[in-house]
Design a protein around this motif. Structure first.
Motif, PDB file in Angstrom:
ATOM      1  N   ASN A  48      85.184  32.920   9.704  1.00 33.31           N
ATOM      2  CA  ASN A  48      86.032  34.087   9.509  1.00 33.31           C
ATOM      3  C   ASN A  48      87.071  34.233  10.618  1.00 33.31           C
ATOM      4  O   ASN A  48      88.213  34.623  10.362  1.00 33.31           O
ATOM      5  N   ASN A  55      95.627  32.668   9.517  1.00 34.01           N
ATOM      6  CA  ASN A  55      96.387  33.718   8.842  1.00 34.01           C
ATOM      7  C   ASN A  55      97.480  34.281   9.741  1.00 34.01           C
ATOM      8  O   ASN A  55      98.508  34.737   9.257  1.00 34.01           O
ATOM      9  N   LYS A  95      91.073  32.702   3.669  1.00 26.98           N
ATOM     10  CA  LYS A  95      90.103  33.462   2.893  1.00 26.98           C
ATOM     11  C   LYS A  95      90.622  33.613   1.459  1.00 26.98           C
ATOM     12  O   LYS A  95      91.791  33.956   1.257  1.00 26.98           O
ATOM     13  N   LYS A  97      90.693  35.744  -1.783  1.00 30.77           N
ATOM     14  CA  LYS A  97      90.428  37.160  -2.094  1.00 30.77           C
ATOM     15  C   LYS A  97      89.886  37.332  -3.479  1.00 30.77           C
ATOM     16  O   LYS A  97      90.077  36.613  -4.368  1.00 30.77           O
TER      17      LYS A  97
END
Length: 97
Positions: A48, A55, A95, A97
């Motif tokens: 994460n 990101n 990630k 979504k």
């Protein structure tokens, strides 16, 4: 653009230095809010955090090892890192979504 080395392990710090890898800032734990686009992060981050680094527009290089079970959870020396075939591998993680 900052090159971050993220590790709490002296063996990993010595290994990167012996490989000729230079960094601007060493931290034991990364606060992803400090990362900006164009930065480079080197370390072994939880997925994460690695995704958040990517990101934010930074590059992520994982310190990858072929770690046998009996060495897990231990402080590894620079020689043990070499025996475990330590290498840096770039990943781009996002990630879904």
């Amino acid at each position: 653009m900052i090159i971050w080395l993220v590790t709490r392990h002296p063996g990993a710090i010595e290994w990167t230095a012996r490989q000729g890898i230079q960094w601007d800032k060493h931290v034991a734990h990364l606060d992803p809010c400090e990362i900006t686009a164009g930065d480079t992060v080197i370390g072994s981050l939880p997925i994460n955090l690695a995704a958040e680094v990517c990101n934010r527009g930074a590059r992520y290089f994982n310190l990858s090892l072929n770690l046998p079970a009996h060495l897990r959870g231990q402080q590894l020396s620079v020689n043990e890192l070499g025996s475990c075939q330590a290498k840096l591998e770039e990943y781009h993680i996002r990630k879904i979504k």
